[in-house]
Motif scaffolding. Structure first.
Motif, mmCIF file in Angstrom:
data_model
loop_
_atom_site.group_PDB
_atom_site.id
_atom_site.type_symbol
_atom_site.label_atom_id
_atom_site.label_comp_id
_atom_site.label_asym_id
_atom_site.label_seq_id
_atom_site.Cartn_x
_atom_site.Cartn_y
_atom_site.Cartn_z
ATOM 1 N N VAL A 70 34.998 26.183 39.210
ATOM 2 C CA VAL A 70 34.542 27.641 38.638
ATOM 3 C C VAL A 70 34.775 28.601 39.719
ATOM 4 O O VAL A 70 34.778 29.853 39.115
ATOM 5 N N LEU A 71 35.461 28.423 40.631
ATOM 6 C CA LEU A 71 35.636 29.463 41.722
ATOM 7 C C LEU A 71 36.971 30.012 41.378
ATOM 8 O O LEU A 71 38.097 29.273 41.314
ATOM 9 N N PRO A 72 37.275 31.430 41.783
ATOM 10 C CA PRO A 72 36.496 32.384 41.972
ATOM 11 C C PRO A 72 35.671 32.616 40.761
ATOM 12 O O PRO A 72 36.298 32.699 39.653
ATOM 13 N N LEU A 73 34.640 33.378 41.077
ATOM 14 C CA LEU A 73 33.764 33.684 39.924
ATOM 15 C C LEU A 73 33.224 35.240 40.428
ATOM 16 O O LEU A 73 32.764 35.708 41.218
ATOM 17 N N GLU A 74 33.808 36.100 39.600
ATOM 18 C CA GLU A 74 33.097 37.491 39.564
ATOM 19 C C GLU A 74 32.068 37.975 38.742
ATOM 20 O O GLU A 74 31.818 37.206 37.798
ATOM 21 N N ALA A 75 31.216 38.519 39.320
ATOM 22 C CA ALA A 75 29.865 38.927 39.015
ATOM 23 C C ALA A 75 29.248 40.495 39.123
ATOM 24 O O ALA A 75 29.735 40.852 40.166
ATOM 25 N N THR A 76 28.580 40.890 38.314
ATOM 26 C CA THR A 76 28.033 42.257 38.580
ATOM 27 C C THR A 76 26.507 42.184 38.678
ATOM 28 O O THR A 76 25.663 41.487 37.666
ATOM 29 N N VAL A 77 25.827 42.527 39.396
ATOM 30 C CA VAL A 77 23.903 42.594 39.413
ATOM 31 C C VAL A 77 23.583 43.491 38.484
ATOM 32 O O VAL A 77 24.103 44.590 38.375
ATOM 33 N N TYR A 125 19.851 39.548 39.675
ATOM 34 C CA TYR A 125 20.237 38.766 38.517
ATOM 35 C C TYR A 125 21.800 39.096 38.184
ATOM 36 O O TYR A 125 22.016 40.423 38.334
ATOM 37 N N LEU A 126 22.434 38.191 37.694
ATOM 38 C CA LEU A 126 23.823 38.305 37.258
ATOM 39 C C LEU A 126 24.254 38.722 35.858
ATOM 40 O O LEU A 126 23.318 38.348 34.897
ATOM 41 N N ASP A 127 25.513 39.326 35.694
ATOM 42 C CA ASP A 127 25.753 39.633 34.308
ATOM 43 C C ASP A 127 25.896 38.188 33.535
ATOM 44 O O ASP A 127 25.892 37.421 34.063
ATOM 45 N N THR A 128 25.854 38.567 32.268
ATOM 46 C CA THR A 128 25.737 37.505 31.248
ATOM 47 C C THR A 128 26.941 36.522 31.392
ATOM 48 O O THR A 128 26.860 35.324 31.110
#
Length: 171
Positions: free
Chosen positions: A147-154, A8-11
């Motif tokens: 929406v790209l690029p899209l940065e995320a943290t697990v 799952y990805l950050d908020t």
């Protein structure tokens, strides 16, 4: 239905993908928001099987941090055969090594996995829609590119089997 080991990805990333789901719906494309009575959550699947035994998977992964705080940089949109639309994170050394580590633990425990999720064949992705009409694919891809690029943290992980109403959090 299938069972999956989901990251799952950050908020913020989750919110942005849900906004994209809404944009796709406004284009006439059924998004993952509509699937499973809105219980679906943006994620990247590390492993998939026809069925999982949660206790057996948890035992196989004991001592492994499945929800490793990986940074994911979603940089492209893609399509799988069957009209599946997705966003793809760049397959970094860290992401691929984590995926291989989880698969090795599951394989050592004799847990059967779907072939195209195995190391060397896996395409990391976050599914957006499983039923994009061919006539709407170009518009749907354009929405994704907005929406790209899209940065995320697990930030979390779970073993899910929606057909059996299972969502088993993993460390």
């Amino acid at each position: 239905m299938v069972a999956a080991l989901e990251l799952y990805l950050d908020t913020d990333a989750t919110r942005r993908i849900r906004v994209l789901w809404d944009a796709l719906e406004s284009e006439g494309v059924q998004s993952m928001r509509s699937l499973l009575e809105q219980r679906h959550r943006p994620h990247v699947s590390l492993a998939v099987a026809p069925r999982f035994d949660p206790e057996r998977v948890a035992a196989a992964l004991r001592g492994t941090v499945v929800a490793a705080p990986l940074r994911l940089s979603f940089a492209h949109a893609g399509q799988f055969v069957g009209r599946v639309l997705w966003l793809g994170p760049t397959p970094t050394v860290e992401l691929l090594a984590h995926h291989a580590r989880v698969h090795d633990r599951l394989a050592e425990a004799g847990i059967a996995l779907v072939e195209h999720y195995r190391p060397g064949r896996w395409v990391p992705h976050c599914t957006l829609s499983m039923r994009v009409p061919n006539a709407l694919m170009a518009a749907a891809v354009r929405r994704c590119l907005e929406v790209l690029p899209l940065e995320a943290t697990v930030v979390g992980a779970a073993l899910t089997d929606h057909a059996r109403d299972i969502c088993h959090p993993l460390p």
